[in-house]
Write an enzyme that holds these catalytic residues in place. Sequence first.
Site, PDB file in Angstrom:
ATOM      1  CB  SER A  47      -3.227 -10.211  36.337  1.00  0.00           C
ATOM      2  OG  SER A  47      -3.239 -10.993  35.151  1.00  0.00           O
ATOM      3  CB  CYS A  49      -0.983  -0.030   1.162  1.00  0.00           C
ATOM      4  SG  CYS A  49      -2.478   0.910   0.802  1.00  0.00           S
ATOM      5  CG  HIS A  83      -3.995  -3.458   3.393  1.00  0.00           C
ATOM      6  ND1 HIS A  83      -2.954  -3.027   4.192  1.00  0.00           N
ATOM      7  CD2 HIS A  83      -4.557  -2.336   2.871  1.00  0.00           C
ATOM      8  CE1 HIS A  83      -2.892  -1.699   4.160  1.00  0.00           C
ATOM      9  NE2 HIS A  83      -3.848  -1.253   3.368  1.00  0.00           N
ATOM     10  N   GLY A 119      -5.031 -13.399  34.532  1.00  0.00           N
ATOM     11  CA  GLY A 119      -5.192 -13.396  33.079  1.00  0.00           C
ATOM     12  C   GLY A 119      -4.289 -14.411  32.387  1.00  0.00           C
ATOM     13  CB  VAL A 120      -4.311 -15.563  28.846  1.00  0.00           C
ATOM     14  CG1 VAL A 120      -3.489 -16.502  27.968  1.00  0.00           C
ATOM     15  CG2 VAL A 120      -5.769 -15.998  28.837  1.00  0.00           C
ATOM     16  CB  SER A 139       0.225 -12.809  34.686  1.00  0.00           C
ATOM     17  OG  SER A 139      -1.020 -13.222  35.175  1.00  0.00           O
ATOM     18  CB  THR A 140      -1.879 -17.831  33.661  1.00  0.00           C
ATOM     19  OG1 THR A 140      -2.788 -17.095  34.488  1.00  0.00           O
ATOM     20  CG2 THR A 140      -1.977 -19.303  33.987  1.00  0.00           C
ATOM     21  CD  GLU A 142      -1.912  -6.010   5.818  1.00  0.00           C
ATOM     22  OE1 GLU A 142      -1.958  -4.785   6.054  1.00  0.00           O
ATOM     23  OE2 GLU A 142      -1.519  -6.480   4.726  1.00  0.00           O
TER      24      GLU A 142
END
Length: 511
Positions: A222, A80, A168, A224-225, A227-228, A170
Amino acid sequence: MQHDKVLILDFGSQYTQLIARRVRELNIYSEIHPFNKIPANLEEYKAVILSGSPYSVRGEEALHPDLSQIRGEKPLLAVCYGAQYLAHFSGGEVAPSNTREYGRANLSFIKTGEQFFENVEQGSQVWMSHSDTIKLLPTGGSLIASTHDVENAAFKIEGELTYAIQFHPEVYHSTDGKQILENFLVKIAGLNQDWTPDSFVEETVEAIQEKVGNGKVVLGLSGGVDSTVAAVLLNKAIGKNLYCIFVNNGLLRKNEFEKVLNQYEGMGLNVKGVDASQRFLDALAGIEDPEQKRKAIGNAFIEVFDDEAHKLEDVKWLAQGTIYPDVIESVSANGGPSATIKSHHNVGGLPDFMKLKIVEPLRAIFKDEVRRVGATLGIDPELLGRHPFPGPGLGIRILGDITAEKVRILQEVDAIFINGLKEWNLYDKVWQAGAMLLPVNSVGVMGDERTYEKCVALRAVESTDGMTADWVNLPYEFLQKTSNDIINKVKGVNRVVYDISSKPPATIEWE
């Protein structure tokens, strides 16, 4: 193991991160750098991609990259703005388009035998997004594809491994976009496809062991995904030398602190729960500005975390669940064309008093890659499938100042909404969902009495990475039941609305 790397130069397109993720889906490692901060050591990169841009190459503000060590030296794909840049400043011509070239188009001509378009059929759908168009190809340019409206949809430069496209590849709307990227990177540029979740785990564990040695590491979990997965990776690398701290900031979902703490202990992690709810509420008292709230929450977290870290002896390292989009978004507006969207309090170092060195095992990967790595590590799919939840929690879903009563109201509303999504088998169809408590009261009637109570907004979006998002068309029957349940069961709320804004222009969170 050294992986082949792709350098993506960012000119400010909303799609730049999508390019990087598509490349990585091909099991090839990619990195994004601002167009004006090209890495000094280009030897590390086997191919370069130029992104799109909101700017015009014809304007005074046109962005000028230094391609002297790239063009003709390395395989180059210009997308682009990149394509128009190559044309406009290398003997070609770019002019305003008669019709704004935006949306779906189809390839009406593909040059026969062109490797770049191998396994791509004529008529293949592509996605256009530009108001300028290339009228004249640059010196050495050779046409390789057209659409009905855009003659110079794709070209290559003879004598170089330089390719340029005005669409584009992507975005999902470009049906064969992934195939085109694979043709360029694998068949033309000759890159190896060896960047996989398995290889990431193996190499990251080795890198952590080498970096940390026998040192002790403290990590703030936290629920969440990110930090786990960071915790399980670190646990695999250093075992008992990892000390996890899970802080209740008083802004978590209903019963989340106890539930997640039990889950972590069941995973064999060395974790301590700290209830600091009141400390956070005190720090937030009277603050209404969203960025001020984020800073207050971030500062309080660091103070609580530091108190707990000091109780541990000889800790030298702080681990963080920082992921690649955090790093990219936190590049300041003058450091590159993408403006800072909001402050991430886990990027950019720490106050001096913490005196800990940082280890960030996920810093190089995107959210979808974090989940794939988590699956490789054997983490429970339910935990990996959790919706993203912002670090400041309900603090940025309560508009205006925060009180314990407002938190209680929103926790109840959120629980009804999220549990309802699970009961109706809608949870996994949604990227992120949540409720916002609005700083407005509205008139209602309950029984024979007039009420003047709070309004809540429900939001559910679909996305792959949080950079762009569409609102989810939830069934009317579900919204009707959820609204009734909230108004009947949550004291203080008498009105429910549903947010139907997409990102951009609206962000996913309201603050």
